[in-house]
Design a protein around this motif. Structure first.
Motif, PDB file in Angstrom:
ATOM      1  N   VAL A  28      33.785  40.464  36.291  1.00 54.05           N
ATOM      2  CA  VAL A  28      33.043  40.289  37.546  1.00 54.05           C
ATOM      3  C   VAL A  28      32.936  41.572  38.342  1.00 54.05           C
ATOM      4  CG1 VAL A  28      33.495  37.821  37.852  1.00 54.05           C
ATOM      5  CG2 VAL A  28      35.150  39.475  38.736  1.00 54.05           C
ATOM      6  N   GLN A  29      33.799  42.508  38.067  1.00 55.16           N
ATOM      7  CA  GLN A  29      33.754  43.766  38.814  1.00 55.16           C
ATOM      8  C   GLN A  29      34.640  44.775  38.098  1.00 55.16           C
ATOM      9  OE1 GLN A  29      35.861  44.761  42.571  1.00 55.16           O
ATOM     10  NE2 GLN A  29      34.058  43.923  43.575  1.00 55.16           N
ATOM     11  N   ASN A  30      34.542  46.009  38.411  1.00 54.01           N
ATOM     12  CA  ASN A  30      35.366  47.030  37.791  1.00 54.01           C
ATOM     13  C   ASN A  30      36.821  46.591  37.700  1.00 54.01           C
ATOM     14  OD1 ASN A  30      35.322  49.388  36.558  1.00 54.01           O
ATOM     15  ND2 ASN A  30      35.297  50.678  38.361  1.00 54.01           N
ATOM     16  N   SER A  31      37.319  46.370  36.499  1.00 52.85           N
ATOM     17  CA  SER A  31      38.701  45.963  36.199  1.00 52.85           C
ATOM     18  C   SER A  31      39.096  44.626  36.819  1.00 52.85           C
ATOM     19  CB  SER A  31      39.671  47.080  36.616  1.00 52.85           C
ATOM     20  OG  SER A  31      39.709  47.218  38.000  1.00 52.85           O
ATOM     21  N   VAL A  32      38.122  43.760  37.033  1.00 52.78           N
ATOM     22  CA  VAL A  32      38.411  42.415  37.582  1.00 52.78           C
ATOM     23  C   VAL A  32      37.732  41.362  36.708  1.00 52.78           C
ATOM     24  CG1 VAL A  32      38.192  40.876  39.594  1.00 52.78           C
ATOM     25  CG2 VAL A  32      38.494  43.349  39.937  1.00 52.78           C
ATOM     26  N   PHE A  33      38.523  40.340  36.305  1.00 50.09           N
ATOM     27  CA  PHE A  33      38.016  39.274  35.442  1.00 50.09           C
ATOM     28  C   PHE A  33      38.433  37.939  36.033  1.00 50.09           C
ATOM     29  CE2 PHE A  33      36.881  41.883  31.789  1.00 50.09           C
ATOM     30  CZ  PHE A  33      37.548  43.058  32.104  1.00 50.09           C
ATOM     31  N   GLU A  34      37.654  36.923  35.715  1.00 48.44           N
ATOM     32  CA  GLU A  34      38.035  35.598  36.198  1.00 48.44           C
ATOM     33  C   GLU A  34      37.587  34.567  35.176  1.00 48.44           C
ATOM     34  OE1 GLU A  34      35.615  35.396  39.897  1.00 48.44           O
ATOM     35  OE2 GLU A  34      34.455  33.857  38.854  1.00 48.44           O
ATOM     36  N   GLY A  35      38.139  33.334  35.298  1.00 43.38           N
ATOM     37  CA  GLY A  35      37.657  32.266  34.438  1.00 43.38           C
ATOM     38  C   GLY A  35      38.694  31.206  34.169  1.00 43.38           C
ATOM     39  N   GLU A  36      38.210  30.119  33.551  1.00 42.02           N
ATOM     40  CA  GLU A  36      39.094  29.038  33.134  1.00 42.02           C
ATOM     41  C   GLU A  36      39.712  29.441  31.795  1.00 42.02           C
ATOM     42  OE1 GLU A  36      39.806  26.146  34.647  1.00 42.02           O
ATOM     43  OE2 GLU A  36      38.462  26.432  36.364  1.00 42.02           O
ATOM     44  N   ILE A  37      40.972  29.135  31.605  1.00 42.96           N
ATOM     45  CA  ILE A  37      41.639  29.509  30.347  1.00 42.96           C
ATOM     46  C   ILE A  37      42.808  28.560  30.105  1.00 42.96           C
ATOM     47  CG2 ILE A  37      43.207  31.176  31.468  1.00 42.96           C
ATOM     48  CD1 ILE A  37      42.784  33.018  28.999  1.00 42.96           C
ATOM     49  N   THR A  38      43.119  28.309  28.850  1.00 49.31           N
ATOM     50  CA  THR A  38      44.268  27.451  28.535  1.00 49.31           C
ATOM     51  C   THR A  38      45.539  28.292  28.511  1.00 49.31           C
ATOM     52  OG1 THR A  38      44.064  27.894  26.168  1.00 49.31           O
ATOM     53  CG2 THR A  38      42.800  26.004  27.037  1.00 49.31           C
ATOM     54  N   GLU A  39      46.697  27.644  28.615  1.00 47.63           N
ATOM     55  CA  GLU A  39      47.987  28.355  28.538  1.00 47.63           C
ATOM     56  C   GLU A  39      48.062  29.141  27.218  1.00 47.63           C
ATOM     57  OE1 GLU A  39      50.590  28.794  30.415  1.00 47.63           O
ATOM     58  OE2 GLU A  39      50.352  27.329  32.045  1.00 47.63           O
ATOM     59  N   ALA A  40      47.664  28.481  26.132  1.00 53.67           N
ATOM     60  CA  ALA A  40      47.769  29.120  24.815  1.00 53.67           C
ATOM     61  C   ALA A  40      46.907  30.384  24.761  1.00 53.67           C
ATOM     62  CB  ALA A  40      47.337  28.142  23.722  1.00 53.67           C
ATOM     63  N   LYS A  41      45.659  30.269  25.256  1.00 51.70           N
ATOM     64  CA  LYS A  41      44.752  31.435  25.228  1.00 51.70           C
ATOM     65  C   LYS A  41      45.282  32.536  26.173  1.00 51.70           C
ATOM     66  CE  LYS A  41      41.182  30.578  22.478  1.00 51.70           C
ATOM     67  NZ  LYS A  41      40.004  29.791  22.570  1.00 51.70           N
ATOM     68  N   LEU A  42      45.867  32.154  27.271  1.00 51.82           N
ATOM     69  CA  LEU A  42      46.399  33.146  28.203  1.00 51.82           C
ATOM     70  C   LEU A  42      47.558  33.901  27.546  1.00 51.82           C
ATOM     71  CD1 LEU A  42      46.309  34.460  30.982  1.00 51.82           C
ATOM     72  CD2 LEU A  42      47.815  32.644  31.828  1.00 51.82           C
ATOM     73  N   ARG A  43      48.352  33.177  26.791  1.00 55.52           N
ATOM     74  CA  ARG A  43      49.469  33.838  26.064  1.00 55.52           C
ATOM     75  C   ARG A  43      48.906  34.864  25.073  1.00 55.52           C
ATOM     76  NH1 ARG A  43      52.201  29.095  26.293  1.00 55.52           N
ATOM     77  NH2 ARG A  43      51.288  28.322  24.335  1.00 55.52           N
ATOM     78  N   MET A  44      47.843  34.477  24.363  1.00 56.49           N
ATOM     79  CA  MET A  44      47.220  35.388  23.392  1.00 56.49           C
ATOM     80  C   MET A  44      46.682  36.629  24.110  1.00 56.49           C
ATOM     81  SD  MET A  44      45.168  32.573  21.113  1.00 56.49           S
ATOM     82  CE  MET A  44      44.111  33.750  20.252  1.00 56.49           C
ATOM     83  N   LEU A  45      46.013  36.405  25.243  1.00 59.65           N
ATOM     84  CA  LEU A  45      45.452  37.522  26.030  1.00 59.65           C
ATOM     85  C   LEU A  45      46.570  38.468  26.466  1.00 59.65           C
ATOM     86  CD1 LEU A  45      43.442  39.056  27.833  1.00 59.65           C
ATOM     87  CD2 LEU A  45      43.548  37.152  29.460  1.00 59.65           C
ATOM     88  N   LYS A  46      47.646  37.894  26.976  1.00 59.81           N
ATOM     89  CA  LYS A  46      48.762  38.733  27.464  1.00 59.81           C
ATOM     90  C   LYS A  46      49.383  39.514  26.303  1.00 59.81           C
ATOM     91  CE  LYS A  46      51.044  35.490  29.693  1.00 59.81           C
ATOM     92  NZ  LYS A  46      52.051  34.823  30.554  1.00 59.81           N
ATOM     93  N   ASP A  47      49.552  38.867  25.162  1.00 59.91           N
ATOM     94  CA  ASP A  47      50.139  39.563  24.000  1.00 59.91           C
ATOM     95  C   ASP A  47      49.249  40.726  23.562  1.00 59.91           C
ATOM     96  OD1 ASP A  47      52.298  37.890  24.037  1.00 59.91           O
ATOM     97  OD2 ASP A  47      51.572  36.568  22.399  1.00 59.91           O
TER      98      ASP A  47
END
Lengths: 88, 88
Positions: A28-47
């Motif tokens: 949505v903006q320089n170094s800013v993201f937003e959205g709906e996400i599941t716990e599992a997908k958030l874990r993958m993103l963080k990893d």
């Protein structure tokens, strides 16, 4: 859940961080993201982010909200995506 | 209410935007602020920002939450303020 993710990473890692985050969330903006996400997908993103970050220098903040019910978003000026695809 | 404010303004306006935002909110990361604020103070903050922004180029996103009740914040890597006072 709804999340807002902001990162502040060293210049040489920005392109990789951007590529990872855009797989899971909306830019949505320089170094800013937003959205709906599941716990599992958030874990993958963080990893994936941890895999490219220098955790002694870079910073990622994830705001997690169980519901968007009490949420309102206001923009002053332009909505970036309409202006450029993304800023690296 | 609790707000998260992120801005993406042209380099020459960053110092002014930072100065204004720090009067009302807590700086947590490069161009990212958060904190509790009243409607009246938020109006003042927005008016001040509009006074320095180029609304055809710059972007400010304000996420507003009536309550912090459903809110959780997670940081990967470092908490920036501990690292440098702030990054202009």
């Amino acid at each position: 859940m709804f999340v807002i993710l902001v990162y502040d990473v060293k210049e040489e890692r920005v392109a990789k961080a951007l590529k990872i985050c855009r797989k899971y969330l909306t830019w949505v903006q320089n170094s800013v993201f937003e959205g709906e996400i599941t716990e599992a997908k958030l874990r993958m993103l963080k990893d994936e982010l941890k895999g490219i970050m220098d955790e002694t220098y870079d910073s990622v903040i994830i705001y997690k909200f169980r519901t968007k019910q009490y949420y309102e978003r206001e923009t002053l000026g332009i909505e970036k995506p309409s202006h450029e695809d993304f800023i690296v």
